[in-house]
Design an enzyme around this catalytic site. Sequence first.
Site, short mmCIF file in Angstrom:
data_model
loop_
_atom_site.label_atom_id
_atom_site.label_comp_id
_atom_site.label_asym_id
_atom_site.label_seq_id
_atom_site.Cartn_x
_atom_site.Cartn_y
_atom_site.Cartn_z
CE LYS A 1 22.21 25.58 24.44
NZ LYS A 1 21.98 24.49 25.26
CG ASP B 1 23.65 17.41 27.89
OD1 ASP B 1 24.16 17.66 27.24
OD2 ASP B 1 22.29 18.19 28.79
CD1 TRP C 1 21.26 23.22 30.87
CD2 TRP C 1 19.22 21.80 29.88
NE1 TRP C 1 20.61 24.19 30.43
CE2 TRP C 1 19.93 23.61 29.43
CE3 TRP C 1 18.26 21.59 30.03
CZ2 TRP C 1 18.61 24.26 29.17
CZ3 TRP C 1 17.48 22.37 28.94
CH2 TRP C 1 17.67 23.16 28.79
C1 LIG Z 1 21.17 23.67 25.66
C2 LIG Z 1 20.91 22.52 26.40
C3 LIG Z 1 19.77 21.57 26.72
C4 LIG Z 1 18.69 21.50 25.98
O1 LIG Z 1 19.04 22.14 24.43
P1 LIG Z 1 17.37 21.47 23.23
O2 LIG Z 1 18.57 21.91 22.46
O3 LIG Z 1 17.30 23.21 23.25
O4 LIG Z 1 16.77 20.12 23.78
C5 LIG Z 1 19.94 20.45 27.40
N1 LIG Z 1 21.65 19.95 28.29
C6 LIG Z 1 22.29 21.05 27.86
C7 LIG Z 1 23.46 21.42 28.78
C8 LIG Z 1 21.89 22.52 27.54
O5 LIG Z 1 22.78 23.52 27.03
#
Ligand SMILES: *Cc1c(COP(=O)(O)O)cnc(C)c1O
Length: 362
Positions: free
Chosen positions: A197, A173, A102
Amino acid sequence: MSPVFNFSAGPAVLPREVLLEVQNELLNWHGSGMSVMEMSHRGKEFMQIAAEAEEDLRAVMGIPSGYKVLFLQGGATAQFAMVPMNLIRGRSSIDFIDTGHWSKLAMKEARKFNVAVRVAASAEDRGYSYVPAEETWQRDPDAAYLHYTSNETLGGVEFPFVPSTGDVPLVCDMSSNFLSRPVDVSKFGLIYGGAQKNIGPAGLTIVIVREDLLGQALPGTPTMFDYKIQAEGDSMYNTPPTFAIYVAGLVFKWMQRQGGLKAIEQRNIEKAALLYETIDTSAGFYACPVEKPFRSRMNVPFRLADPALDEAFVKEARARNLLQLKGHRAMGGMRASIYNAMPLEGVKALTVFMQDFARSHG
Ligand SMILES: *Cc1c(COP(=O)(O)O)cnc(C)c1O
């Protein structure tokens, strides 16, 4: 149907209590005669739902004044672009900590802008199995911000600390460990994450941003991507993801009933410890590639010593109502995501199955 335990990395398990609440009020929210799905986002019912969701998130996370909370769309992936658009602020570089899948995607998007994308530290040398020590980071003191991924959802690598960046805004993030433990929000310039998540349904993206960073978006930034405009419009410049905000709001209230982030963290520690112990005491039948201090409490990747057994593992797990254990296609092996809403009972059922499987196939 007997209960299933869903180990999906996202969209992921939600608290059963919350789903029952949603079910109960699905057709008639609080006597309104309407479903939340059918309400105007500018009507007083939904305005109340959204205001309460923000208030409860602020309370659960301890978000100080001086920070805006935005309920956006586009996922964390849209933030990979929105953050540079809004936070470059005339600076010429951005620092990234590269811990895997990511963070790499976040860097890739930042490279589209007219700015130097610096890798201040990378864990690539040891197969993304750890977090580089902060003392070794090669930072630019004039960077627009430093970006890191607090939990790598595929690799199962989690930061056991919050970096200290001094005057350089810290951007995180937090998609896959949002609200899994207490964090001191005042250390951050900006925190973002998709809800699917650890919070609620897909379609909602949460951004928490320090107010002094607003108002300097790059020329040409589309209206929808300008944090300042979103903040001034209370995230209602256009139609927000109303149903997802409503469900997330119920999850924040559920978290308060669970005793808040400290209590939730304790449960997450207990669940993760049980699962890692099962892996580590399997006499090599299972292995986790992540170095111990950096093992994620949320996403637990593991491999079977004999990958020819992978298919049987997934199939037999499914027969015991243990779902979605197959690892990400880019990683192979297995992955068990054990977010806040996964009960200890689910992790226990998984570990019992893993021991039985090792016994019968070892
Ligand atoms: C799932 C995830 C993403 C991408 O998320 P989307 O909502 O599908 O754009 C980005 N960073 C991390 C750490 C993730 O777990």
